[in-house]
Design a protein around this motif. Structure first.
Motif, short mmCIF file in Angstrom:
data_model
loop_
_atom_site.label_atom_id
_atom_site.label_comp_id
_atom_site.label_asym_id
_atom_site.label_seq_id
_atom_site.Cartn_x
_atom_site.Cartn_y
_atom_site.Cartn_z
N LEU A 162 -3.40 78.62 54.20
CA LEU A 162 -3.46 78.78 55.78
C LEU A 162 -2.02 77.88 56.12
N ARG A 163 -1.54 78.90 57.04
CA ARG A 163 -0.04 77.93 57.97
C ARG A 163 -0.04 76.59 58.26
N GLY A 164 -1.27 76.26 58.85
CA GLY A 164 -0.95 75.54 59.49
C GLY A 164 -1.20 74.92 60.36
N ALA A 165 -1.33 75.42 60.81
CA ALA A 165 -1.19 75.60 62.66
C ALA A 165 -2.53 75.08 63.08
N ALA A 166 -2.09 74.11 64.25
CA ALA A 166 -3.70 73.69 64.97
C ALA A 166 -4.51 74.61 65.83
N LYS B 26 -4.16 93.84 53.59
CA LYS B 26 -2.89 94.05 53.13
C LYS B 26 -1.87 94.25 54.78
N ALA B 27 -1.80 93.02 54.63
CA ALA B 27 -0.87 92.38 55.21
C ALA B 27 0.34 90.76 54.54
N GLU B 28 1.22 90.46 55.35
CA GLU B 28 1.68 89.22 55.04
C GLU B 28 1.26 87.98 55.42
N GLN B 29 0.65 88.42 56.67
CA GLN B 29 -0.43 87.67 57.33
C GLN B 29 -1.12 87.97 58.04
N ALA B 30 -2.51 87.07 58.08
CA ALA B 30 -3.71 87.84 59.40
C ALA B 30 -4.33 86.38 60.13
N THR B 31 -4.94 86.30 61.63
CA THR B 31 -5.51 85.39 61.41
C THR B 31 -6.97 85.91 61.26
N ILE B 32 -7.37 84.73 61.21
CA ILE B 32 -8.95 84.87 61.24
C ILE B 32 -10.01 83.71 61.93
N ASP B 33 -11.68 84.58 61.56
CA ASP B 33 -11.89 83.32 62.41
C ASP B 33 -13.18 82.81 61.54
N LEU C 24 -3.12 73.64 53.30
CA LEU C 24 -2.00 73.64 54.19
C LEU C 24 -0.93 73.87 54.48
N GLY C 25 -0.38 74.95 55.09
CA GLY C 25 1.26 74.70 54.95
C GLY C 25 2.09 74.05 56.56
N ASN C 26 3.53 74.34 56.28
CA ASN C 26 3.79 73.58 56.69
C ASN C 26 4.70 73.75 57.94
N PHE C 27 3.13 75.00 58.78
CA PHE C 27 4.50 75.50 59.85
C PHE C 27 3.61 75.06 61.22
#
Length: 359
Positions: A200-204, A233-240, A254-257
């Motif tokens: 997960l990119r780590g955004a709140a 099949k994508a670099e990133q996607a938003t999930i619920d 958890l990433g640092n973005f």
């Protein structure tokens, strides 16, 4: 142990060029082929560089062996540098102008021109609208493609040629290839299916995952894990949250973005049934000279860190390896306190077995 074996891999001093980048002497000048296959003519090695893509600033510093060539960078690059080891090693980076680009990497041509760059680094796979204005202003543009290991090695090679630092670039890229080979032969066997590892990119403000086309997916599979988001099949996607609960990963990174921490997820009642929450296996990804989650000059350290989590070998040798790497990349060795910060000891203090990464 895996971590110790990887840490023992020494970097070769010289190597062959990699990726799609080439260099030929043209009279007294230089011809460099960027990662889109376009040739760039320079009178000699670049001494003033403006970087617009996010990972480029720290990579230019690492390949160059110092920040003196960096004349301008994206403001988001400064965000990663502030409070990081790179900012402490080179505090002058905090004063580099950051008004060279706006939203979606659109160049501020007037500001770029004011920096008098020999070359501008820009994305080469996001349309001509962010490249053509620079060229029309008479600026030399070297274009990046980004997201794969081949792209990463190609970018390092391109910077080495642009800066006249081929030996340093070859040492970085050859070290990566050597460690890839060593890692692939030394991953320990295991009974049963590999553990699932979700990035997960780590955004709140949302759950943004690394899909099957992401570098995070490559790293997860490299160290013997399984990415439950590979079906995307994508670099990133938003999930619920419902999708997160359905995947129920063994490990969450958890990433640092963004500012999200493991404790944020442990404290969220909606996530209480997650295996990674119950077993305390959520980890904030380290940040050193740059964020470890996307591809960069520090990616081999990310591979070693994640392998230790996936296989339960902990941080054996990792701290010493970070010291060795940074001494070469940035000309400075981190202290124990700085290593604790880089490896996110505080943020990960409540997560399973993370004290193995301490002193």
């Amino acid at each position: 142990m895996l971590g110790g074996a990887l840490a023992a891999a020494a970097l070769p001093l010289l190597g062959t060029a990699c990726g799609r980048t080439g260099q030929e002497k043209s009279g007294k000048g230089l011809t460099v082929t960027d990662l889109t296959g376009k040739n760039l003519e320079l009178p000699g090695p670049a001494r003033r560089v403006v970087t617009i893509p996010l990972p480029a600033a720290s990579m230019v510093v690492a390949v160059n062996g110092g920040p003196d060539v960096l004349a301008g960078m994206n403001a988001a690059s400064l965000t990663a540098i502030k409070g990081s080891f790179l900012g402490e090693a080179y505090p002058e980076l905090l004063k580099v102008p950051t008004d060279v680009a706006g939203a979606e990497f659109a160049p501020n041509v007037e500001s770029v021109l004011a920096r008098r760059p020999d070359v501008v680094i820009q994305w080469g796979d996001r349309g001509p609208g962010i490249v053509d204005p620079l060229r029309k202003a008479g600026l030399k543009v070297a274009q990046l493609t980004y997201g794969t290991q081949a792209d990463l090695e190609g970018a390092i090679a391109m910077y080495g040629r642009l800066l006249g630092k081929r030996d340093r670039a070859d040492r970085i890229a050859d070290g990566m290839r050597r460690r890839l080979k060593k890692l692939r032969t030394e991953i320990p066997g295991r009974a049963g299916p590999p553990p699932s590892v979700l990035y997960l990119r780590g955004a709140a403000d949302g759950l943004r995952v690394g899909g099957g086309d992401s570098y995070n997916h490559f790293v997860t599979e490299l160290v013997g894990g399984r990415n439950p988001a590979a079906e995307i099949k994508a670099e990133q996607a938003t999930i619920d949250v419902e999708q997160l609960l359905k995947w129920d990963p063994d490990i969450i990174l958890l990433g640092n973005f963004g500012p999200a921490t493991p404790q944020d997820m442990y404290d969220d009642p909606a996530l209480a049934s997650l295996r990674a929450v119950r077993e305390r296996r959520i980890y904030k990804v380290p940040l050193g000279g740059y964020r470890w989650d996307p591809p960069s000059q520090e990616s081999p350290l990310m591979w070693q860190w994640l392998a230790g989590l996936v296989h339960g070998t902990g941080g054996a040798g990792l701290r010493a390896e970070v010291v060795r790497e940074y001494a070469f990349l940035y000309g400075a060795e981190p202290t124990d306190t700085q290593l604790d910060t880089i490896l996110k000891l505080s943020a990960n203090s409540g997560s399973r077995d993370y004290d193995d990464f301490g002193r």
